[in-house]
Write an enzyme that holds these catalytic residues in place. Sequence first.
Site, PDB file in Angstrom:
ATOM      1  N   CYS A  87       6.519 -12.005  -4.611  1.00 19.62           N
ATOM      2  CA  CYS A  87       5.949 -10.811  -3.977  1.00 19.62           C
ATOM      3  C   CYS A  87       5.821  -9.650  -4.978  1.00 19.62           C
ATOM      4  CB  CYS A  87       6.755 -10.446  -2.728  1.00 19.62           C
ATOM      5  SG  CYS A  87       5.770  -9.486  -1.571  1.00 19.62           S
TER       6      CYS A  87
ATOM      7  N   ARG B 115       4.245  -7.464   3.667  1.00 22.80           N
ATOM      8  CA  ARG B 115       3.363  -6.538   2.956  1.00 22.80           C
ATOM      9  C   ARG B 115       2.941  -7.188   1.621  1.00 22.80           C
ATOM     10  NH1 ARG B 115       3.123  -1.500   0.684  1.00 22.80           N
ATOM     11  NH2 ARG B 115       5.245  -1.471  -0.049  1.00 22.80           N
TER      12      ARG B 115
ATOM     13  N   HIS C 191       8.010 -14.634   0.156  1.00 20.73           N
ATOM     14  CA  HIS C 191       9.474 -14.604   0.018  1.00 20.73           C
ATOM     15  C   HIS C 191      10.060 -15.946   0.446  1.00 20.73           C
ATOM     16  CE1 HIS C 191      10.065 -10.160  -0.384  1.00 20.73           C
ATOM     17  NE2 HIS C 191       8.824 -10.197   0.058  1.00 20.73           N
TER      18      HIS C 191
ATOM     19  N   GLU D 274      13.180 -16.696  -0.119  1.00 19.11           N
ATOM     20  CA  GLU D 274      14.610 -16.428   0.153  1.00 19.11           C
ATOM     21  C   GLU D 274      14.846 -16.013   1.603  1.00 19.11           C
ATOM     22  OE1 GLU D 274      12.573 -14.455  -1.261  1.00 19.11           O
ATOM     23  OE2 GLU D 274      12.951 -12.410  -0.623  1.00 19.11           O
TER      24      GLU D 274
HETATM   25  N1  GLN Z   1       3.591  -4.557  -1.292  1.00 21.41           N
HETATM   26  C1  GLN Z   1       4.793  -4.502  -2.073  1.00 21.41           C
HETATM   27  C2  GLN Z   1       4.500  -3.973  -3.459  1.00 21.41           C
HETATM   28  O1  GLN Z   1       3.378  -3.756  -3.793  1.00 21.41           O
HETATM   29  C3  GLN Z   1       5.416  -5.860  -2.222  1.00 21.41           C
HETATM   30  C4  GLN Z   1       6.136  -6.188  -0.977  1.00 21.41           C
HETATM   31  C5  GLN Z   1       7.247  -7.170  -1.171  1.00 21.41           C
HETATM   32  O2  GLN Z   1       7.718  -7.461  -2.269  1.00 21.41           O
HETATM   33  N2  GLN Z   1       7.685  -7.643  -0.061  1.00 21.41           N
HETATM   34  O3  GLN Z   1       5.414  -3.753  -4.203  1.00 21.41           O
END
Ligand code: GLN
Length: 196
Positions: free
Chosen positions: A78, A137, A177, A179
């Site tokens: 992410c 997100r 994710h 985890e």
């Molecule tokens: N949208 C977040 C970012 O740009 C990432 C979100 C996440 O790691 N769950 O950092």
Amino acid sequence: MIGVLGLQGDFLEHIQLLKEIDNVKPVIIKRSEDMSNVDALIIPGGESTTIGDLIFAKNLDKKIIEFAREGRPVLGTCAGAILLAKKVSDKIVGETGQKTLALMNITVVRNIFGRQRESFVTDVDTKIGRLKVAFIRAPGIIDAQPPAEIIGYIDHPATGRIGVLAVENNLVAATFHPEITGDKTLYQYIISLIKK
Ligand code: GLN
């Protein structure tokens, strides 16, 4: 030993999961010195601008780049995937000029599925198997240039078919994710990349 960058985000969840895998010793990385005995590194999810700022403020960028160039595995999940990408933009605000480690030949779009409330858990079909993971997100991978390759996609109403997992030799970017759901496939994969 597997290092998990512990500057911000859910590094403790990765540590917890790694402890459940045989013969794996996880360690939290907060400074360059912590990386000396590490065979593979995980950059966790969280807030990529914050994690990025702290990486540069602590001069960890040079250490991580050197570590990656030596051929040791680095997995970014992410926010971590965003930090590995050479090109980053944001679905909502467009170009942000966000500074990253720029290690992988991939283009990533932040917040591609919308805002926080658009988070979801789903199965992802990838070249390394079927994973059950959480998108929070999350970004999407819209392009990969050789030697980088997208090896996992999902279909989503907001994006259509979109890349969510990419590899470039010893480097792996996952926009989700593992985890959170406890799926160990990606961990096993990153462990398999460690040179004996
Ligand atoms: N949208 C977040 C970012 O740009 C990432 C979100 C996440 O790691 N769950 O950092």
